[in-house]
Design a protein around this motif. Structure first.
Motif, PDB file in Angstrom:
ATOM      1  N   VAL A  35      50.217 -37.453   4.504  1.00 42.46           N
ATOM      2  CA  VAL A  35      49.300 -36.953   3.484  1.00 42.46           C
ATOM      3  C   VAL A  35      47.991 -37.738   3.551  1.00 42.46           C
ATOM      4  N   THR A  36      46.900 -37.008   3.450  1.00 42.27           N
ATOM      5  CA  THR A  36      45.576 -37.615   3.329  1.00 42.27           C
ATOM      6  C   THR A  36      44.796 -36.852   2.274  1.00 42.27           C
ATOM      7  N   VAL A  37      43.630 -37.367   1.919  1.00 39.87           N
ATOM      8  CA  VAL A  37      42.848 -36.741   0.858  1.00 39.87           C
ATOM      9  C   VAL A  37      41.926 -35.651   1.401  1.00 39.87           C
ATOM     10  N   GLY A  38      41.316 -35.854   2.535  1.00 38.46           N
ATOM     11  CA  GLY A  38      40.369 -34.880   3.072  1.00 38.46           C
ATOM     12  C   GLY A  38      38.985 -35.045   2.472  1.00 38.46           C
ATOM     13  N   ILE A  39      38.561 -36.298   2.334  1.00 40.39           N
ATOM     14  CA  ILE A  39      37.266 -36.572   1.702  1.00 40.39           C
ATOM     15  C   ILE A  39      36.172 -36.799   2.739  1.00 40.39           C
ATOM     16  N   GLU A  40      34.932 -36.651   2.282  1.00 43.28           N
ATOM     17  CA  GLU A  40      33.794 -36.937   3.147  1.00 43.28           C
ATOM     18  C   GLU A  40      33.760 -38.408   3.530  1.00 43.28           C
ATOM     19  N   PHE A  81      47.105 -41.934   5.486  1.00 43.17           N
ATOM     20  CA  PHE A  81      45.971 -42.306   6.325  1.00 43.17           C
ATOM     21  C   PHE A  81      44.686 -41.841   5.655  1.00 43.17           C
ATOM     22  N   ALA A  82      43.619 -42.544   5.959  1.00 43.49           N
ATOM     23  CA  ALA A  82      42.318 -42.199   5.406  1.00 43.49           C
ATOM     24  C   ALA A  82      41.683 -41.099   6.247  1.00 43.49           C
ATOM     25  N   SER A  83      40.789 -40.361   5.655  1.00 41.26           N
ATOM     26  CA  SER A  83      40.056 -39.338   6.398  1.00 41.26           C
ATOM     27  C   SER A  83      38.587 -39.414   6.021  1.00 41.26           C
ATOM     28  N   VAL A  84      37.761 -39.040   6.977  1.00 43.83           N
ATOM     29  CA  VAL A  84      36.309 -39.091   6.791  1.00 43.83           C
ATOM     30  C   VAL A  84      35.697 -37.866   7.447  1.00 43.83           C
ATOM     31  N   HIS A  85      34.646 -37.361   6.855  1.00 48.17           N
ATOM     32  CA  HIS A  85      33.854 -36.282   7.437  1.00 48.17           C
ATOM     33  C   HIS A  85      32.471 -36.846   7.745  1.00 48.17           C
ATOM     34  N   ALA A  86      31.777 -36.236   8.657  1.00 44.21           N
ATOM     35  CA  ALA A  86      30.433 -36.694   9.008  1.00 44.21           C
ATOM     36  C   ALA A  86      29.537 -35.496   9.291  1.00 44.21           C
ATOM     37  N   TYR A  87      28.528 -35.324   8.466  1.00 43.37           N
ATOM     38  CA  TYR A  87      27.578 -34.227   8.614  1.00 43.37           C
ATOM     39  C   TYR A  87      26.141 -34.748   8.515  1.00 43.37           C
ATOM     40  N   PRO A  88      25.728 -35.570   9.478  1.00 40.09           N
ATOM     41  CA  PRO A  88      24.388 -36.149   9.377  1.00 40.09           C
ATOM     42  C   PRO A  88      23.268 -35.114   9.378  1.00 40.09           C
ATOM     43  N   ASP A  89      23.450 -33.979  10.041  1.00 43.68           N
ATOM     44  CA  ASP A  89      22.402 -32.951  10.019  1.00 43.68           C
ATOM     45  C   ASP A  89      22.183 -32.418   8.606  1.00 43.68           C
TER      46      ASP A  89
END
Length: 137
Positions: A35-40, A77-85
């Protein structure tokens, strides 16, 4: 829920409680399911020195916090998103690359040293140079 957010700072504790409740519920259904959160991966106001890693002051206003949300007992586990544009629309490519490098490093370090959990960069924006930086050529 993907990218859970709250609209006011007063609702931050409710989001944290919801994450804990839902993670425990999923584990009660299937203890072997990761399970993870699905956060930015935005940092909240709880650790002021981390706020500088956010893409802007606006990112702390969603009441999510990478460390606090990922530290929940039933989060595996941790999750990260990346949307620099999207996050830095007026920045040059070089600025976006510097930002993304710092963003990745901060989350890798926090995952290893604070959370002691793996981290998965599960979403990303798609500009060629960032992909090379993150994943190689």
């Amino acid at each position: 829920m993907n990218e859970p957010r709250c609209v006011s700072n007063s609702s931050g504790p409710h989001l944290q409680a919801w994450i804990a409740e839902m993670a425990a519920y999923v584990k009660s259904l299937d203890a072997k399911h990761l399970v993870t959160v699905g956060i930015e991966g935005f940092y909240g106001t709880g650790i002021a020195e981390r706020l500088g890693y956010n893409p802007g002051d606006w990112a702390a206003s969603f009441c999510s916090d990478f460390i606090q949300n990922s530290a929940v007992e039933n989060i595996d586990f941790a999750s990260v998103h990346a949307y620099p544009d999207s996050w830095l629309p007026k920045a040059s490519m070089e600025e976006k690359l510097r930002y993304l490098s710092s963003w990745v490093d901060s989350h890798l370090n926090d995952s290893e040293h604070i959370l002691k959990k793996p981290v998965l960069f599960s979403e990303r924006g798609s500009f060629r140079q960032a992909v090379v930086l993150l994943f190689g050529s």
